[in-house]
Structures are given as structure tokens and as C-alpha cells.
Design an enzyme around this catalytic site. Structure first.
Site, PDB file in Angstrom:
ATOM      1  N   ASP A 224      72.106  69.280  38.454  1.00 31.14           N
ATOM      2  CA  ASP A 224      71.825  67.895  38.833  1.00 31.14           C
ATOM      3  C   ASP A 224      72.668  67.456  40.016  1.00 31.14           C
ATOM      4  O   ASP A 224      72.313  66.501  40.714  1.00 31.14           O
ATOM      5  CB  ASP A 224      72.121  66.953  37.663  1.00 31.14           C
ATOM      6  CG  ASP A 224      71.166  67.136  36.512  1.00 31.14           C
ATOM      7  OD1 ASP A 224      69.961  67.287  36.758  1.00 31.14           O
ATOM      8  OD2 ASP A 224      71.624  67.133  35.353  1.00 31.14           O
TER       9      ASP A 224
ATOM     10  N   ASP B 234      62.813  58.457  40.638  1.00 29.65           N
ATOM     11  CA  ASP B 234      64.001  57.636  40.951  1.00 29.65           C
ATOM     12  C   ASP B 234      63.826  56.675  42.114  1.00 29.65           C
ATOM     13  O   ASP B 234      64.806  56.287  42.733  1.00 29.65           O
ATOM     14  CB  ASP B 234      65.201  58.529  41.275  1.00 29.65           C
ATOM     15  CG  ASP B 234      65.771  59.197  40.053  1.00 29.65           C
ATOM     16  OD1 ASP B 234      65.404  58.800  38.940  1.00 29.65           O
ATOM     17  OD2 ASP B 234      66.575  60.124  40.209  1.00 29.65           O
TER      18      ASP B 234
END
Length: 599
Positions: A538, A314
């Protein structure tokens, strides 16, 4: 430890311009479906163990004189300690090169026998092997297969690309050595190797009802903060894991998977997995995080391990999709692009870790629902090259790339292709595909690999695909294409990925465990891996005070009605989720229930 793909810029036509660009040389052909396309047989003989099998035959790529194929065999009968898969060709196909099996051919008859490391197949256990072959004329596919003499009836293998390239791929797969040549790294570290089972994750999985079915699967160790190097709250540190890996290794090869995940200003476009280091703390990242990791990995005690690193998920894609000039820009991502600390940090990590003889660096390359659009694809590849040559690093210190890390994108969509059209309307114009060039992770991974090779990366780089949560099985899994009433009904009715929108990334409802970790499953793919440990959240569904630097992201809130990144859709997140990285029992149960292949 979340995969914050709220950074999926370009997922709506309102926000991203699309221009025609290059297409993939390696177009992966669909996984075989249950509707007449997977061979399954159950049989028994007097005095013998009950036998049964399922064989899946995939043509991964084809050119005018040859093709590459992958075969997945699943034992549905009693456990076996060795296996032989047999089939016959109707044409003049000749196997020229194979891996993960001893493949011989006599006339049209082909026999693939297990090797020393992959012969044991438990009931429901799977393994795979692959090969390259030549042909002329029509490349007809085998009609039937046998496993240890038992016919798997009703086989319906996949077909080659409708418009194949006229020349072979730049780098067709080579036979992966079971051990690296003296002084060199293995071409594919997963080939011929076991993979480390994290005892901490395994214990959590085994404690869940039914969890013993997957508790022996290998998952990655996440080094998501400096304290994780020594161990957090009495847990195992890096040396503890490496020592445990030496015990698991035995006489063969063993891969240990590490996630390097602590950049300054981490996850600049999201909140759920913000990190401990501020945007300017690049020196701390180098000296207090990367240097200690490198020192441990370089210990001669661990020289016999194959250590695979997933480097900074990311990060680099954010510098392409979420900066000024893009509708999804954030001030934090602009800061990280301006100060260059993502580039510096990744380059430094690649240089330090890649200098260790038994470390294999794989750089995060997003996923197809993030970087598959023309405006994102090439620019991201260029950004990867920039980082790979920063801070003293070289392209040679990148062994490969990983896609779909901790995400949910389907491995392969069988029921629609990017080339399809409905009533004259291209699949690319459907709301789901939204002008993307890719429909799934295999096709995206293979195309990104080709692009990176064209930019100067080694021709032998391999790709990893995180399949820990992209199975999308269960009762909602389509068994055929959608209705042809419109392009949207066609795509939506047939797609495996049942998310409300491709931009949804947090604790997705309906998700399932995907393909089990497997070496060399397709052309250009080093392995399917479980990098995100199934059952780890998450992000929290609501704001939870913590000392880990993790914020509350509304994409983890099941009541959230969305934003531009997910087409202003509902988040699709499960309720009552804990902080990122913490155990989420309800999610683990959901993943097992919807596993594909089923448990």
C-alpha cells in the site's frame, strides 16, 4: 497501487456531527460462524472417493411474503466434477427463482445442481448459488444439508432480519444470463464467466512458499500511470493482458478486470499513492490516458471479452469528506473540488469507456468505515451521480459500484449488529462503530445500492466487494461475541476486523485473504473480487526516492502514533514495506497465514 483510505473522515465523534438518517432496505445477515453454525461432514464409502462438505446458508433479505438467500458450498473431500446440494424446509417455503444452479423443488425437498461452468470443485474449493422464495407464517431455516448425498452435520444457518421490511426490495436479484442478449450487456458480467488470471501476479504468488494455493485466483490489472498502457519496465501492457485473456477465455465467457487510476491530483488527502498528473492536467488525462485505453478496448479483436473497469478509487469521496468545513480537510482536496477535475475526469472516463459495448463500468464507492456515517453517505451518493452525468456521460454508463477497494473492512461481522445494545447503550456508541450506521461491507454495499437506485441509477446496478485482504482469520479471529461488561468489550471482543482503528489503511498487520472471488454471492452483489492484488504494498514504511510520484505517508510507518483520521492511534502497518504497488513478500505471507476461509 495503494488504496489510500487515510481519507476516512468522520471516524471520530469529535470531528463529525451525526444525525439520524435513512436505514438500509437490504440488511445483510451475518456469515455463518464455526461455533455450531457451519455444517461440516466427512464420510467415505467403499469403492468411492472420500466425500466431505461445508454448506453456509445466508438469508440476505426478507419481506412479509418472501425472502432471498445465498448458499455457499465448500468441498472438503476429494475433487468432484459436479455437485448437488439438497435440503428440506419445515414450512411452506417455495423457491421461485434461482441463479448459478439448477434448482428444483418437490414438496418440501429442494435440490440444487451445478451448471456447466461451476461443477468442478477441488478439495477446499467453494462455489455459491442463490434464489428467491415465497413463504407464509414462520420462515424456519433448513436444519441439514447434503452434498452429493453426504450429510453436512450440525448446520446452523443464519436468521432473517429481526425487523424485516414489509415489501420486497426494489429489485430482487434476477436470474443472471450466462451470455448477454443480442446487442445488450449481461446484467451481471461475472455470472457464467471465468475471470482473467493476471500472469504477472500469478507468477509472483506462485514463487512464494505456499503461494501456489492462490496463484490461480483472478486479480485486477492496474493502469496506474500512462506508461502502464504500453507496459512498465518490460512488463505486460494493456494489449498484452487482453491477448492473454483471449487465450484463457476458450469457448466460454471471460471477465477482464481493469483499474482506471490516474486522475490529475490523484489521492488528494494522502501521499503514498500520489499520481503522475498535476491538479490541472485534465487534458493530459483525457487525451494521453483515457483515449488510448478506450481505443484499445474498442478493438473488435476484444469484443468477446467482458471488460470490467473499476473507475478511479479514492477520488470522489475525498470531495465529500476532506474539504473545507470538515476537520480532516486538506488544501489539495479543496483544489480538486474547486477546479472540478475529479468530476470531469471520472465523467469523461465513464463516457468514453461506457460507450464500448463490452465494457462494464464500476465506480469506486469507498467503504463503510469511510462513508457509512450520515453526513457522508447521502452526500457521497449525490457526488457519484454528479460525476456520472458529467462530460457527456449518463447514468446508464455506470453498470455498478465497488466498495472496499484495496481496503481491509470485514465482509460481514457476525457477532454484533448495529441494532444491538449492551446495558442500554447502543452498539453505535462503541468506540469502534462510533455512530456509524454500518458494521461491515455487505450491509454498506447493499444500502448504498438502494440509495443510488433512489437517485435514478438503473434498478439493475450491482455492487462489487473487494475481498482480497479482509478475511481476518488466523488465531486472532473471534469465535463469538465479546463480554457484556460494556458495549466496547462486547464489540471489540467479537469483531473480526482486528485493526487498531477503522481509519488504518496501510499494510495492516494481522490481515488475511478474504472470500475467494465469487459471482452473485448475495442480494445486489454482482461479485466478490480481488481487485487489490494480494502482496502488493500500500505504501513505503519510510521515505524512498522514486520517479513514480509516490510520496511517504506516515500511515505506512509502524512507529506512527496517528492523527485525527485514525483517532490518534498507532498505524498498525507492517514494517519494511516497499513503495505502493511493489511486491511485499512479508505481507503476502501474512495474508496467507490469516486467510479466512483458511487455505
Amino acid at each position: 497501487m495503494s488504496r489510500t483510505t487515510s481519507t476516512t473522515a468522520g471516524t471520530t465523534p469529535r470531528t463529525t456531527s451525526r444525525r439520524t438518517g435513512r436505514t438500509a432496505l437490504l440488511a445483510a445477515i451475518g456469515l455463518i460462524t464455526a461455533s455450531g453454525a457451519t455444517a461440516t461432514a466427512m464420510a467415505s464409502t467403499t469403492g468411492a472417493a472420500a466425500a466431505g462438505c461445508k454448506v453456509e446458508y445466508h438469508i440476505a433479505n426478507q419481506w412479509n411474503t418472501g425472502f432471498g438467500a445465498n448458499v455457499i458450498v465448500t468441498n472438503t473431500g476429494d475433487p468432484v466434477s459436479a455437485w448437488t446440494v439438497e435440503w428440506s424446509y419445515a414450512g411452506d417455503q417455495r423457491v421461485t427463482q434461482g441463479w448459478n444452479a439448477e434448482i428444483t423443488q418437490s414438496g418440501a425437498a429442494v435440490s440444487a445442481k451445478s451448471l456447466s461452468y461451476n461443477g468442478n470443485l477441488t478439495t477446499g474449493g467453494s462455489t455459491s448459488f442463490g434464489f428467491n422464495a415465497s413463504y407464509s407464517g414462520t420462515n424456519s431455516v433448513p436444519a441439514t444439508f447434503k452434498l452429493n448425498g453426504v450429510t453436512c452435520n450440525g448446520a446452523g444457518p443464519t436468521q432473517p432480519p429481526t425487523t424485516p421490511p414489509t415489501t420486497p426490495p426494489t429489485t430482487p436479484p434476477t436470474t443472471p444470463p450466462t451470455t448477454p442478449p443480442s446487442g445488450n450487456k449481461a446484467d451481471n458480467p461475472y455470472a457464467g464467466a471465468k475471470v482473467y488470471v493476471n500472469p504477472e501476479w500469478s507468477a509472483k504468488a506462485a514463487a512464494e512458499p505456499g503461494g501456489a494455493k492462490v496463484a490461480n485466483q483472478p486479480t485486477a490489472v492496474w493502469l496506474d500511470r500512462t506508461a502502464a498502457i504500453q507496459g512498465v519496465n518490460g512488463g505486460m501492457g494493456l494489449r498484452d493482458h487482453l491477448n492473454a485473456a483471449l487465450t484463457q477465455k476458450g469457448a466460454g465467457e471471460l471477465v477482464v478486470q481493469l483499474v482506471i487510476y490516474n486522475l490529475p491530483g490523484r489521492d488528494c488527502s494522502a501521499l503514498a499513492s500520489n499520481g503522475e498528473l498535476g491538479p490541472t492536467e485534465i487534458d493530459k488525462y483525457k487525451t494521453q490516458y483515457i483515449d488510448p485505453i478506450a481505443a484499445i478496448l474498442a478493438d473488435p479483436k476484444y469484443a468477446g471479452l467482458r471488460i470490467v473497469t473499476t473507475v478511479e478509487i479514492d477520488s470522489l469521496p475525498n470531495l465529500v469528506t476532506n474539504v473545507s468545513g470538515r476537520p480532516t480537510a486538506t488544501a489539495n482536496c479543496d483544489v480538486m473540488k474547486t477546479n472540478g477535475n475529479y468530476i470531469k475526469g471520472v465523467g469523461y472516463a465513464l463516457n468514453k469507456l461506457g460507450s464500448i459495448a463490452n465494457v462494464y463500468n464500476y465506480v469506486d464507492a469507498g467503504h463503510h468505515g469511510w462513508l457509512g456515517w450520515d453526513d457522508n453517505f447521502g452526500a457521497s451518493a449525490e457526488m457519484f451521480k454528479q460525476a456520472a452525468t458529467a462530460e457527456g456521460s449518463t447514468l446508464a454508463k455506470v453498470h455498478g459500484f465497488i466498495v472496499n477497494t484495496a481496503n481491509y473492512s470485514a465482509l460481514k461481522e457476525d457477532h454484533f449488529r448495529i441494532e444491538d445494545s449492551v446495558n442500554g447503550t447502543s452498539v453505535r456508541q462503541s468506540k469502534w462503530v462510533d455512530w456509524n450506521r454500518y458494521t461491515d461491507e455487505v450491509s454498506y454495499a447493499q444500502a448504498m445500492r438502494s440509495k443510488l437506485v433512489s437517485l435514478g441509477f438503473d434498478t439493475n446496478i450491482g455492487m462489487l466487494v473487494d475481498t482480497s485482504r479482509n478475511g481476518w482469520g488466523g488465531t486472532a479471529r473471534p469465535t463469538g461475541p465479546g463480554a457484556l461488561t460494556s458495549v466496547d468489550t462486547y464489540v471489540n471482543g467479537g469483531r473480526y476486523d482486528r485493526r487498531i482503528h477503522l481509519g488504518n489503511w496501510c499494510n495492516q498487520s494481522g490481515a488475511g485473504l478474504g472470500e475467494r472471488p465469487t459471482a452473485a454471492p448475495a442480494a445486489g452483489i454482482d461479485a466478490y473480487v480481488w481487485v487489490k492484488p494480494p502482496g502488493e504494498s500500500d505504501g513505503a514504511s519510510k521515505e524512498i526516492p522514486n520517479d513514480e510520484g509516490k510520496g511517504f505517508d506516515r500511515m505506512c510507518d509502524p512507529t506512527y502514533t496517528g492523527n485525527a483520521r485514525n483517532g490518534n492511534s498507532m498505524s498498525g502497518a507492517l514494517a519494511n514495506a516497499p513503495l505502493a504497488g511493489q511486491w511485499f513478500s512479508a505481507q503476502f505471507q501474512e495474508l496467507m497465514k490469516n486467510a479466512h476461509p483458511a487455505l
